[in-house]
Scaffold this motif. Structure first.
Motif, PDB file in Angstrom:
ATOM      1  N   ARG A 105      45.819 -21.152  83.909  1.00 22.27           N
ATOM      2  CA  ARG A 105      45.969 -22.109  85.013  1.00 22.27           C
ATOM      3  C   ARG A 105      45.910 -23.554  84.514  1.00 22.27           C
ATOM      4  N   LEU A 106      45.006 -23.829  83.574  1.00 22.48           N
ATOM      5  CA  LEU A 106      44.904 -25.181  83.016  1.00 22.48           C
ATOM      6  C   LEU A 106      46.179 -25.572  82.271  1.00 22.48           C
ATOM      7  N   GLN A 107      46.730 -24.623  81.515  1.00 25.24           N
ATOM      8  CA  GLN A 107      47.985 -24.893  80.803  1.00 25.24           C
ATOM      9  C   GLN A 107      49.093 -25.231  81.799  1.00 25.24           C
ATOM     10  N   GLN A 108      49.130 -24.473  82.862  1.00 24.40           N
ATOM     11  CA  GLN A 108      50.198 -24.631  83.854  1.00 24.40           C
ATOM     12  C   GLN A 108      50.031 -25.913  84.678  1.00 24.40           C
ATOM     13  N   THR A 109      48.826 -26.151  85.179  1.00 25.94           N
ATOM     14  CA  THR A 109      48.627 -27.305  86.060  1.00 25.94           C
ATOM     15  C   THR A 109      48.567 -28.631  85.319  1.00 25.94           C
ATOM     16  N   LYS A 110      47.949 -28.638  84.136  1.00 28.97           N
ATOM     17  CA  LYS A 110      47.809 -29.890  83.395  1.00 28.97           C
ATOM     18  C   LYS A 110      48.918 -30.097  82.371  1.00 28.97           C
ATOM     19  N   GLY A 111      49.678 -29.045  82.097  1.00 27.57           N
ATOM     20  CA  GLY A 111      50.748 -29.146  81.104  1.00 27.57           C
ATOM     21  C   GLY A 111      50.228 -29.385  79.695  1.00 27.57           C
ATOM     22  N   ALA A 137      43.556 -26.258  76.434  1.00 26.39           N
ATOM     23  CA  ALA A 137      43.177 -25.535  77.653  1.00 26.39           C
ATOM     24  C   ALA A 137      41.921 -24.698  77.412  1.00 26.39           C
ATOM     25  N   LYS A 172      41.734 -18.702  83.659  1.00 29.00           N
ATOM     26  CA  LYS A 172      41.426 -20.134  83.784  1.00 29.00           C
ATOM     27  C   LYS A 172      42.203 -20.955  82.751  1.00 29.00           C
TER      28      LYS A 172
END
Length: 185
Positions: free
Chosen positions: A95-101, A107, A92
């Motif tokens: 994914r937060l790092q990737q989607t929200k940058g 994250a 999770k």
């Protein structure tokens, strides 16, 4: 499990001089045969990995018997579930790092908390489950002496009654002590 230190084995009290001067029952204690019980089929994949990792170590230390199957299964299932929850949490965060940058720390915070409709930060269910499983695993570790603090509180099985210095086993057929006066019973 009762709070405080576990009672000392009787043979250890005798070796230390029996400071309490209470009668000692040297026949007390259970020394089951050291063996690895069969792995329960209901364990999850991570729990089975933990079973395969920990059982040879417990056998080497003399801390496992067939009697321990259920307790060990509880520990392995809790440890396996903890590993699965940690993997889910890390996924999770990624994914937060990737989607929200966002960076890792932000994250982790976003994965750990959610905002309620009234505007308050609330710990996520995943983080609550992680905490509960960490406590469970720690409690089970104590039962098997698998933490530094617990190692001094467990006693390995030697599958025999302890032989103390100066105490030889009674020869067969020889009546001694009070038994001579009680008719050899």
């Amino acid at each position: 499990m009762k709070p405080g230190p576990l009672p000392k084995p009787s043979h250890l009290k005798l070796l230390e001089g029996n400071a309490g001067k209470r009668p000692l029952d040297l026949a007390a204690g259970v020394n089951p045969r050291i063996e690895i019980p069969s792995c329960p089929k209901h364990l999850g994949p991570e729990a089975k990995k933990e079973w395969k990792r920990i059982t040879p170590l417990l056998e080497e230390l003399g801390l496992i018997s067939g009697l321990d199957r259920t307790a060990l299964a509880l520990y392995c299932q809790a440890a396996g579930r903890l590993a699965e929850l940690e993997t889910a949490f890390n996924g999770k965060v990624a994914r937060l790092q990737q989607t929200k940058g966002i960076d890792y720390a932000e994250a982790v915070y976003d994965a750990s908390y959610s905002v309620t409709p009234s505007g308050y930060a609330q710990q996520s269910v995943l983080v609550q489950l992680l905490g509960k499983h960490r406590e469970q695993v720690n409690r089970y570790l104590m039962h098997f002496g698998l933490s530094p603090a617990a190692r001094g509180r467990v006693q390995a099985s030697n599958y025999a009654q302890p032989q103390l210095p100066g105490m030889e086993p009674k020869p067969e057929g020889v009546v001694s002590g009070f038994a001579r006066f009680a008719g050899g019973r």
